[in-house]
Design a protein around this motif. Structure first.
Motif, PDB file in Angstrom:
ATOM      1  N   SER A  21       0.798  -1.234   0.000  1.00 59.59           N
ATOM      2  CA  SER A  21       0.000   0.000   0.000  1.00 59.59           C
ATOM      3  C   SER A  21       0.824   1.275   0.000  1.00 59.59           C
ATOM      4  N   GLY A  22       2.079   1.204   0.438  1.00 59.44           N
ATOM      5  CA  GLY A  22       2.885   2.404   0.585  1.00 59.44           C
ATOM      6  C   GLY A  22       2.756   3.054   1.945  1.00 59.44           C
ATOM      7  N   LEU A  23       1.890   2.541   2.815  1.00 58.45           N
ATOM      8  CA  LEU A  23       1.703   3.125   4.144  1.00 58.45           C
ATOM      9  C   LEU A  23       2.788   2.643   5.101  1.00 58.45           C
ATOM     10  N   ALA A  24       3.167   3.506   6.032  1.00 56.46           N
ATOM     11  CA  ALA A  24       4.130   3.153   7.075  1.00 56.46           C
ATOM     12  C   ALA A  24       3.354   2.840   8.339  1.00 56.46           C
ATOM     13  N   GLY A  25       3.508   1.612   8.848  1.00 52.17           N
ATOM     14  CA  GLY A  25       2.695   1.180   9.979  1.00 52.17           C
ATOM     15  C   GLY A  25       3.504   0.812  11.201  1.00 52.17           C
ATOM     16  N   SER A  26       2.809   0.761  12.331  1.00 48.44           N
ATOM     17  CA  SER A  26       3.388   0.268  13.573  1.00 48.44           C
ATOM     18  C   SER A  26       2.335  -0.599  14.250  1.00 48.44           C
ATOM     19  N   VAL A  27       2.783  -1.714  14.805  1.00 49.88           N
ATOM     20  CA  VAL A  27       1.863  -2.700  15.365  1.00 49.88           C
ATOM     21  C   VAL A  27       1.326  -2.236  16.714  1.00 49.88           C
ATOM     22  N   ILE A  28       0.014  -2.369  16.881  1.00 55.27           N
ATOM     23  CA  ILE A  28      -0.640  -2.113  18.164  1.00 55.27           C
ATOM     24  C   ILE A  28      -0.800  -3.413  18.940  1.00 55.27           C
ATOM     25  N   LYS A  29      -1.415  -4.416  18.293  1.00 60.26           N
ATOM     26  CA  LYS A  29      -1.629  -5.692  18.962  1.00 60.26           C
ATOM     27  C   LYS A  29      -2.042  -6.747  17.955  1.00 60.26           C
ATOM     28  N   GLU A  30      -1.844  -8.003  18.306  1.00 60.66           N
ATOM     29  CA  GLU A  30      -2.350  -9.102  17.501  1.00 60.66           C
ATOM     30  C   GLU A  30      -3.820  -9.319  17.847  1.00 60.66           C
ATOM     31  N   VAL A  31      -4.665  -9.454  16.822  1.00 65.69           N
ATOM     32  CA  VAL A  31      -6.100  -9.589  17.066  1.00 65.69           C
ATOM     33  C   VAL A  31      -6.652 -10.950  16.661  1.00 65.69           C
ATOM     34  N   ALA A  32      -5.954 -11.697  15.793  1.00 64.02           N
ATOM     35  CA  ALA A  32      -6.510 -12.977  15.357  1.00 64.02           C
ATOM     36  C   ALA A  32      -5.434 -13.881  14.789  1.00 64.02           C
ATOM     37  N   ARG A  33      -5.689 -15.187  14.933  1.00 65.78           N
ATOM     38  CA  ARG A  33      -4.891 -16.229  14.283  1.00 65.78           C
ATOM     39  C   ARG A  33      -5.860 -17.103  13.504  1.00 65.78           C
ATOM     40  N   VAL A  34      -5.548 -17.333  12.241  1.00 60.91           N
ATOM     41  CA  VAL A  34      -6.439 -18.073  11.358  1.00 60.91           C
ATOM     42  C   VAL A  34      -5.666 -19.235  10.736  1.00 60.91           C
ATOM     43  N   TRP A  35      -6.245 -20.423  10.775  1.00 59.51           N
ATOM     44  CA  TRP A  35      -5.671 -21.590  10.123  1.00 59.51           C
ATOM     45  C   TRP A  35      -6.486 -21.902   8.878  1.00 59.51           C
ATOM     46  N   LYS A  36      -5.813 -22.023   7.739  1.00 61.17           N
ATOM     47  CA  LYS A  36      -6.504 -22.277   6.479  1.00 61.17           C
ATOM     48  C   LYS A  36      -5.559 -22.986   5.513  1.00 61.17           C
ATOM     49  N   ASP A  37      -6.014 -24.109   4.969  1.00 57.59           N
ATOM     50  CA  ASP A  37      -5.231 -24.830   3.944  1.00 57.59           C
ATOM     51  C   ASP A  37      -3.790 -25.062   4.386  1.00 57.59           C
ATOM     52  N   ASN A  38      -3.614 -25.549   5.601  1.00 58.76           N
ATOM     53  CA  ASN A  38      -2.284 -25.853   6.153  1.00 58.76           C
ATOM     54  C   ASN A  38      -1.411 -24.615   6.354  1.00 58.76           C
ATOM     55  N   ARG A  39      -2.031 -23.446   6.361  1.00 61.25           N
ATOM     56  CA  ARG A  39      -1.304 -22.206   6.661  1.00 61.25           C
ATOM     57  C   ARG A  39      -1.734 -21.694   8.037  1.00 61.25           C
ATOM     58  N   ARG A  40      -0.849 -20.965   8.667  1.00 65.55           N
ATOM     59  CA  ARG A  40      -1.205 -20.243   9.886  1.00 65.55           C
ATOM     60  C   ARG A  40      -1.016 -18.758   9.615  1.00 65.55           C
ATOM     61  N   GLU A  41      -2.029 -17.982   9.906  1.00 64.73           N
ATOM     62  CA  GLU A  41      -2.008 -16.555   9.589  1.00 64.73           C
ATOM     63  C   GLU A  41      -2.219 -15.738  10.865  1.00 64.73           C
ATOM     64  N   HIS A  42      -1.379 -14.729  11.048  1.00 67.31           N
ATOM     65  CA  HIS A  42      -1.469 -13.846  12.209  1.00 67.31           C
ATOM     66  C   HIS A  42      -1.877 -12.459  11.735  1.00 67.31           C
ATOM     67  N   TYR A  43      -2.905 -11.902  12.335  1.00 66.90           N
ATOM     68  CA  TYR A  43      -3.401 -10.590  11.924  1.00 66.90           C
ATOM     69  C   TYR A  43      -3.229  -9.592  13.061  1.00 66.90           C
ATOM     70  N   PHE A  44      -2.641  -8.448  12.694  1.00 64.38           N
ATOM     71  CA  PHE A  44      -2.297  -7.421  13.670  1.00 64.38           C
ATOM     72  C   PHE A  44      -3.025  -6.114  13.356  1.00 64.38           C
ATOM     73  N   LEU A  45      -3.493  -5.452  14.408  1.00 63.02           N
ATOM     74  CA  LEU A  45      -4.026  -4.104  14.276  1.00 63.02           C
ATOM     75  C   LEU A  45      -2.848  -3.145  14.234  1.00 63.02           C
ATOM     76  N   LEU A  46      -2.823  -2.277  13.212  1.00 67.69           N
ATOM     77  CA  LEU A  46      -1.704  -1.350  13.020  1.00 67.69           C
ATOM     78  C   LEU A  46      -2.188   0.086  12.968  1.00 67.69           C
ATOM     79  N   ASP A  47      -1.382   0.980  13.506  1.00 70.28           N
ATOM     80  CA  ASP A  47      -1.479   2.409  13.185  1.00 70.28           C
ATOM     81  C   ASP A  47      -0.697   2.624  11.900  1.00 70.28           C
ATOM     82  N   ALA A  48      -1.209   3.454  11.003  1.00 70.82           N
ATOM     83  CA  ALA A  48      -0.496   3.664   9.736  1.00 70.82           C
ATOM     84  C   ALA A  48      -0.539   5.125   9.346  1.00 70.82           C
TER      85      ALA A  48
END
Length: 235
Positions: A141-168
């Motif tokens: 996106s071109g945005l500069a971000g900083s992590v606030i906190k992790e909000v979710a972990r998702v397992w799908k098709d043998n992948r593990r995904e971590h999603y973080f709330l960011l300030d940008a």
């Protein structure tokens, strides 16, 4: 002779889905094993409560919640389905960025149908999850971000995904400067997330809920077997 698959008890009483409390993790619940002793501490969650609870194993929870939410058959037993128990073939870090009641998504089109992804990508060797989320946001996106906190972990098709709330900070970069596989960064109103074809599907509408009700602590845990992003998802 192969071991029989592990099964869990599934019970819905007048108050809701009966689950055991996990004494080793705050705010978590799990399905009792079939034949488990009856003196474990259990409680009942309504459908609305269960949809936003941390229920393990996550694969079993997806199946049970899907059937319960859509009026399908909720059987007395279900397969113990725990994708979190296996080593993932790929780990992804995603960036949840909200600005002016809108969320940043990367838009694509396939066979004339639009769909969207939460910015993110694979974690590189030696890279932390936080660093990967910030890097992927910048690249896509071109945005500069900083992590606030992790909000979710998702397992799908043998992948593990971590999603973080960011300030940008900053504005969307020029298309030719971005690396997002031909996608287009767009801002989508938060209240449209439940009806927008966003991947991961089970996470999208929960983000709209959390934005109003508060972000989960610890992070939510979800399995997501959905591939039809155009279909409604209420579980």
């Amino acid at each position: 002779m192969a071991d029989e698959p592990m099964m869990v008890n599934v019970q819905i009483d007048d108050a809701g889905l009966v689950l055991a409390k996990d004494l080793h993790a705050d705010g978590s619940y799990y399905f009792p094993h079939r034949g488990q002793v009856a003196d474990i501490e259990c409680c009942s969650l309504s459908l609305a409560e269960a949809l936003h609870a941390r229920i393990r194993p996550v694969g079993t929870a997806e199946t049970v919640l899907r059937n319960w939410s859509t009026g399908g058959p909720v059987r007395a037993t279900a397969l113990w389905d725990d994708p979190a128990a296996a080593d993932p073939v790929r780990v992804r870090a995603g960036a949840v960025v909200i600005r002016d009641e809108q969320m940043l998504l990367i838009g694509f089109e396939e066979d004339g149908q639009p769909f969207y992804e939460i910015p993110g990508g694979g974690v590189e060797t030696g890279e932390t999850l936080h660093a990967a989320a910030v890097r992927e946001l910048r690249e896509e996106s071109g945005l500069a971000g900083s992590v606030i906190k992790e909000v979710a972990r998702v397992w799908k098709d043998n992948r593990r995904e971590h999603y973080f709330l960011l300030d940008a900070e900053g504005e969307i970069g020029a298309r030719e400067q971005l690396d997002n596989h031909g996608g287009t960064p767009v801002w989508v109103p938060i209240d449209r997330l439940p009806t927008t074809p966003v991947w991961p599907r089970r996470l999208a509408w929960r983000i709209a809920h959390w934005h109003l009700a508060g972000w989960p602590t610890p992070p939510a845990e979800l399995a997501d077997s959905i591939h039809d992003l155009q279909a409604d998802c209420t579980w």
